[in-house]
Write an enzyme that holds these catalytic residues in place. Structure first.
Site, PDB file in Angstrom:
ATOM      1  N   ASN A   1      -3.093  44.966  30.506  1.00  0.00           N
ATOM      2  CA  ASN A   1      -2.032  44.706  31.485  1.00  0.00           C
ATOM      3  C   ASN A   1      -2.327  43.397  32.202  1.00  0.00           C
ATOM      4  O   ASN A   1      -3.322  42.730  31.911  1.00  0.00           O
ATOM      5  CB  ASN A   1      -1.906  45.884  32.461  1.00  0.00           C
ATOM      6  CG  ASN A   1      -3.200  46.126  33.203  1.00  0.00           C
ATOM      7  OD1 ASN A   1      -3.645  45.290  33.987  1.00  0.00           O
ATOM      8  ND2 ASN A   1      -3.836  47.263  32.945  1.00  0.00           N
ATOM      9  N   LEU A   2      -1.469  43.020  33.135  1.00  0.00           N
ATOM     10  CA  LEU A   2      -1.515  41.670  33.713  1.00  0.00           C
ATOM     11  C   LEU A   2      -2.408  41.551  34.940  1.00  0.00           C
ATOM     12  O   LEU A   2      -2.385  40.538  35.628  1.00  0.00           O
ATOM     13  CB  LEU A   2      -0.092  41.214  34.060  1.00  0.00           C
ATOM     14  CG  LEU A   2       0.825  41.035  32.842  1.00  0.00           C
ATOM     15  CD1 LEU A   2       2.241  40.657  33.288  1.00  0.00           C
ATOM     16  CD2 LEU A   2       0.264  39.948  31.912  1.00  0.00           C
TER      17      LEU A   2
END
Ligand code: CTP
Ligand code: CA
Length: 223
Positions: free
Chosen positions: A34-35
């Site tokens: 994820n970011l």
């Protein structure tokens, strides 16, 4: 220098922090992640250290250097992160879960690289990862647990529900689209007394404010 003149609100306390994303393998060259940049968790580690704590930082893959005086333990997957947290949690008085833990991992990873010539994979099957924060919060003699929630909408509703579900005294909310990768953030604290919005400021300033709030709650648990 600034740190020098701040009150040492966590002097001598042992603080365990998770930060960054986790990364879950699909095959030897591909992952699900994820970011999360890790910036918020690392800022809290730095602020806790400045406040006099002994800090262990269990970190997923990030591009960041460990803050000075902070012991970093590098992990990759959610299960690695849980194992590292379990190994570190004894004696910790405060646990701050900032990591963006992958909620699912791929059920059957491939030991060799998936080839394009085999055609698109029919689908990936997922299994749920352990909830590290809920696991720690349920331990007998659990440390003071602080959770984070990055939501894309309905922050107050989701955050309050999440705090109750995880059984933790303090949950910190922010808006994912504003916080992800950014250098500043606007946090909201959720506790028994309700919700307390903090100003938008750098992640380090916000981390120092959060550490002060945790220190206050440790000093007078009823507050
Ligand atoms: N967390 C954790 N282990 C997980 C998932 C989340 O320790 N497997 C922690 C995060 O570090 C954060 C808090 O729980 O402090 C909330 O994470 P979040 O992803 O917002 O909550 P979930 O319970 O996973 O709910 P959802 O993603 O569906 O909103
Ligand atoms: Ca999640």
């Amino acid at each position: 220098l600034v740190a020098h003149f701040q009150p040492k609100v966590l002097a001598g306390k042992r603080v365990l922090i998770t930060a960054g994303p986790t990364s879950e393998p699909i095959d030897p060259v591909r992952v699900l992640t994820n970011l999360s940049s890790g910036k918020m968790g690392y800022a809290i580690a730095r602020a806790a250290r400045e406040a006099g704590a002994q800090v262990a930082l269990v970190s997923g893959p990030t591009a960041l250097a460990a803050p000075r005086g902070v012991r970093r333990i590098d992990v990759t997957t959610a299960r690695d992160m849980l194992a590292a947290v379990n190994a570190e949690v004894a004696g910790a008085e405060i646990f701050v879960a900032v990591a963006a833990v992958a909620d699912w991992r791929v059920k059957e990873t491939s030991s060799s690289k998936l080839k394009k010539s085999a055609g698109a994979p029919a689908g990936l099957e997922f299994v749920q990862n352990p909830d590290i924060l809920a696991t720690v919060a349920a331990l007998p003699g659990a440390p003071y647990c602080v959770g984070f929630a990055a939501e894309t909408e309905d922050l107050s509703r989701h955050a309050a529900a999440k705090r109750a579900r995880k059984g933790i005294p303090l949950l910190v909310g922010n808006l994912a689209q504003e916080a992800l990768g950014a250098d500043d953030t606007a946090l909201v604290l959720y506790d028994d007394a309700g919700e307390h919005p903090l100003p938008r400021e750098s992640k380090l300033a916000a981390a120092r404010r959060l550490v002060a709030a945790i220190g206050q709650r440790m000093a007078s648990p009823a507050a």
